[in-house]
Scaffold this motif. Structure first.
Motif, PDB file in Angstrom:
ATOM      1  N   TYR A  42      35.501  24.545 -36.189  1.00 49.27           N
ATOM      2  CA  TYR A  42      36.714  24.701 -35.398  1.00 49.27           C
ATOM      3  C   TYR A  42      36.874  26.178 -35.072  1.00 49.27           C
ATOM      4  O   TYR A  42      36.843  27.023 -35.966  1.00 49.27           O
ATOM      5  CB  TYR A  42      37.938  24.177 -36.161  1.00 49.27           C
ATOM      6  CG  TYR A  42      37.999  22.675 -36.155  1.00 49.27           C
ATOM      7  CD1 TYR A  42      38.772  22.003 -35.216  1.00 49.27           C
ATOM      8  CD2 TYR A  42      37.246  21.928 -37.049  1.00 49.27           C
ATOM      9  CE1 TYR A  42      38.805  20.615 -35.186  1.00 49.27           C
ATOM     10  CE2 TYR A  42      37.276  20.539 -37.016  1.00 49.27           C
ATOM     11  CZ  TYR A  42      38.048  19.897 -36.082  1.00 49.27           C
ATOM     12  OH  TYR A  42      38.070  18.524 -36.040  1.00 49.27           O
ATOM     13  N   PRO A  43      37.048  26.510 -33.779  1.00 49.75           N
ATOM     14  CA  PRO A  43      37.230  27.908 -33.420  1.00 49.75           C
ATOM     15  C   PRO A  43      38.584  28.422 -33.897  1.00 49.75           C
ATOM     16  O   PRO A  43      39.561  27.673 -33.930  1.00 49.75           O
ATOM     17  CB  PRO A  43      37.157  27.915 -31.892  1.00 49.75           C
ATOM     18  CG  PRO A  43      37.105  26.506 -31.444  1.00 49.75           C
ATOM     19  CD  PRO A  43      37.026  25.620 -32.638  1.00 49.75           C
ATOM     20  N   GLY A  44      38.598  29.672 -34.253  1.00 51.24           N
ATOM     21  CA  GLY A  44      39.839  30.290 -34.693  1.00 51.24           C
ATOM     22  C   GLY A  44      39.570  31.505 -35.546  1.00 51.24           C
ATOM     23  O   GLY A  44      38.419  31.886 -35.767  1.00 51.24           O
ATOM     24  N   ARG A  45      40.630  32.084 -36.019  1.00 51.51           N
ATOM     25  CA  ARG A  45      40.551  33.312 -36.805  1.00 51.51           C
ATOM     26  C   ARG A  45      40.632  32.988 -38.291  1.00 51.51           C
ATOM     27  O   ARG A  45      41.519  32.249 -38.718  1.00 51.51           O
ATOM     28  CB  ARG A  45      41.705  34.219 -36.400  1.00 51.51           C
ATOM     29  CG  ARG A  45      41.602  35.605 -36.959  1.00 51.51           C
ATOM     30  CD  ARG A  45      42.673  36.506 -36.364  1.00 51.51           C
ATOM     31  NE  ARG A  45      43.380  37.051 -37.494  1.00 51.51           N
ATOM     32  CZ  ARG A  45      44.672  37.213 -37.583  1.00 51.51           C
ATOM     33  NH1 ARG A  45      45.448  36.883 -36.581  1.00 51.51           N
ATOM     34  NH2 ARG A  45      45.226  37.702 -38.645  1.00 51.51           N
ATOM     35  N   SER A  75      45.854  17.408 -33.034  1.00 53.61           N
ATOM     36  CA  SER A  75      45.996  18.809 -32.648  1.00 53.61           C
ATOM     37  C   SER A  75      46.129  19.651 -33.916  1.00 53.61           C
ATOM     38  O   SER A  75      47.220  20.083 -34.285  1.00 53.61           O
ATOM     39  CB  SER A  75      47.228  18.967 -31.759  1.00 53.61           C
ATOM     40  OG  SER A  75      47.354  20.293 -31.334  1.00 53.61           O
ATOM     41  N   GLY A  92      46.149  22.569 -36.670  1.00 53.12           N
ATOM     42  CA  GLY A  92      46.510  23.984 -36.650  1.00 53.12           C
ATOM     43  C   GLY A  92      45.729  24.811 -37.654  1.00 53.12           C
ATOM     44  O   GLY A  92      45.582  26.012 -37.500  1.00 53.12           O
ATOM     45  N   TRP A  93      45.211  24.151 -38.691  1.00 53.33           N
ATOM     46  CA  TRP A  93      44.550  24.858 -39.780  1.00 53.33           C
ATOM     47  C   TRP A  93      43.295  24.121 -40.219  1.00 53.33           C
ATOM     48  O   TRP A  93      43.239  22.899 -40.162  1.00 53.33           O
ATOM     49  CB  TRP A  93      45.485  24.940 -40.990  1.00 53.33           C
ATOM     50  CG  TRP A  93      46.766  25.643 -40.707  1.00 53.33           C
ATOM     51  CD1 TRP A  93      47.948  25.074 -40.327  1.00 53.33           C
ATOM     52  CD2 TRP A  93      47.009  27.048 -40.753  1.00 53.33           C
ATOM     53  NE1 TRP A  93      48.904  26.044 -40.156  1.00 53.33           N
ATOM     54  CE2 TRP A  93      48.351  27.262 -40.404  1.00 53.33           C
ATOM     55  CE3 TRP A  93      46.211  28.151 -41.070  1.00 53.33           C
ATOM     56  CZ2 TRP A  93      48.916  28.527 -40.355  1.00 53.33           C
ATOM     57  CZ3 TRP A  93      46.784  29.408 -41.023  1.00 53.33           C
ATOM     58  CH2 TRP A  93      48.120  29.596 -40.669  1.00 53.33           C
ATOM     59  N   ARG A 109      42.915  29.732 -38.897  1.00 52.26           N
ATOM     60  CA  ARG A 109      44.002  29.354 -37.968  1.00 52.26           C
ATOM     61  C   ARG A 109      43.311  28.899 -36.695  1.00 52.26           C
ATOM     62  O   ARG A 109      42.722  29.700 -35.963  1.00 52.26           O
ATOM     63  CB  ARG A 109      44.930  30.542 -37.705  1.00 52.26           C
ATOM     64  CG  ARG A 109      46.107  30.196 -36.809  1.00 52.26           C
ATOM     65  CD  ARG A 109      46.993  29.163 -37.488  1.00 52.26           C
ATOM     66  NE  ARG A 109      48.259  29.032 -36.796  1.00 52.26           N
ATOM     67  CZ  ARG A 109      48.789  27.868 -36.472  1.00 52.26           C
ATOM     68  NH1 ARG A 109      48.179  26.745 -36.778  1.00 52.26           N
ATOM     69  NH2 ARG A 109      49.943  27.821 -35.856  1.00 52.26           N
ATOM     70  N   ILE A 110      43.316  27.609 -36.440  1.00 52.30           N
ATOM     71  CA  ILE A 110      42.559  27.018 -35.342  1.00 52.30           C
ATOM     72  C   ILE A 110      43.174  27.414 -33.995  1.00 52.30           C
ATOM     73  O   ILE A 110      44.388  27.353 -33.815  1.00 52.30           O
ATOM     74  CB  ILE A 110      42.516  25.484 -35.480  1.00 52.30           C
ATOM     75  CG1 ILE A 110      41.756  25.110 -36.756  1.00 52.30           C
ATOM     76  CG2 ILE A 110      41.877  24.838 -34.258  1.00 52.30           C
ATOM     77  CD1 ILE A 110      41.794  23.631 -37.087  1.00 52.30           C
ATOM     78  N   SER A 111      42.293  27.783 -33.041  1.00 51.72           N
ATOM     79  CA  SER A 111      42.758  28.180 -31.713  1.00 51.72           C
ATOM     80  C   SER A 111      42.392  27.168 -30.628  1.00 51.72           C
ATOM     81  O   SER A 111      42.912  27.232 -29.519  1.00 51.72           O
ATOM     82  CB  SER A 111      42.181  29.547 -31.344  1.00 51.72           C
ATOM     83  OG  SER A 111      40.762  29.502 -31.365  1.00 51.72           O
ATOM     84  N   ALA A 112      41.463  26.256 -30.931  1.00 51.28           N
ATOM     85  CA  ALA A 112      41.035  25.242 -29.954  1.00 51.28           C
ATOM     86  C   ALA A 112      40.261  24.157 -30.695  1.00 51.28           C
ATOM     87  O   ALA A 112      39.928  24.323 -31.869  1.00 51.28           O
ATOM     88  CB  ALA A 112      40.155  25.875 -28.882  1.00 51.28           C
TER      89      ALA A 112
END
Length: 127
Positions: A30-33, A64, A66-67, A18-21
């Motif tokens: 891609y940063p995220g969890r 943009s 999201g995933w 789940r991309i955060s930035a």
């Protein structure tokens, strides 16, 4: 959507992120969890679903995503590719050692059943 043939043959695990930035550079992760992992038949099904995404023309939104997904080979040390999906502008950006330049940016029809199935799988995986 076209995936790197080498990666399809050697992918054993897919991480769903789940991309955060956006990353500082296009070749960085891609940063995220990480919200889930798909392995075995689930990974194979996901790759088949990605390959079935029909192409589309570019839509403008500024990208943009999201995933993203990260595909790993059997040692789990090497990320074969990462693909980030923007369902607004219908763009996929891929990078990694298995990705030829011609596949780095692609467009998919986000309104088709395969794309909606992929989005539903992402949403079911995590927040």
């Amino acid at each position: 959507m076209q995936l790197p043939a080498e990666a399809i043959a050697t992918t054993v695990l897919i991480e769903v992120v789940r991309i955060s930035a956006l990353p500082a550079r296009r070749d960085l992760p891609y940063p995220g969890r990480v919200v889930t992992h798909w392995a075995g038949n689930e990974a194979a099904t996901a790759l088949s679903l990605l390959e079935s995404l029909p192409g589309s023309e570019q839509h403008r939104c500024g990208f943009s995503p999201g995933w993203s997904i990260r595909a790993y080979e059997d040692s789990l040390d090497l990320v074969l590719f990462e693909a980030a999906f923007c369902f607004s502008c219908h763009e996929v950006r891929m990078h990694g050692p298995a990705v030829p330049t011609r596949l780095a940016t692609q467009f998919f029809d986000a309104d088709t059943p395969p794309a909606q199935t992929l989005l539903a799988r992402f949403r079911a995986a995590g927040p």
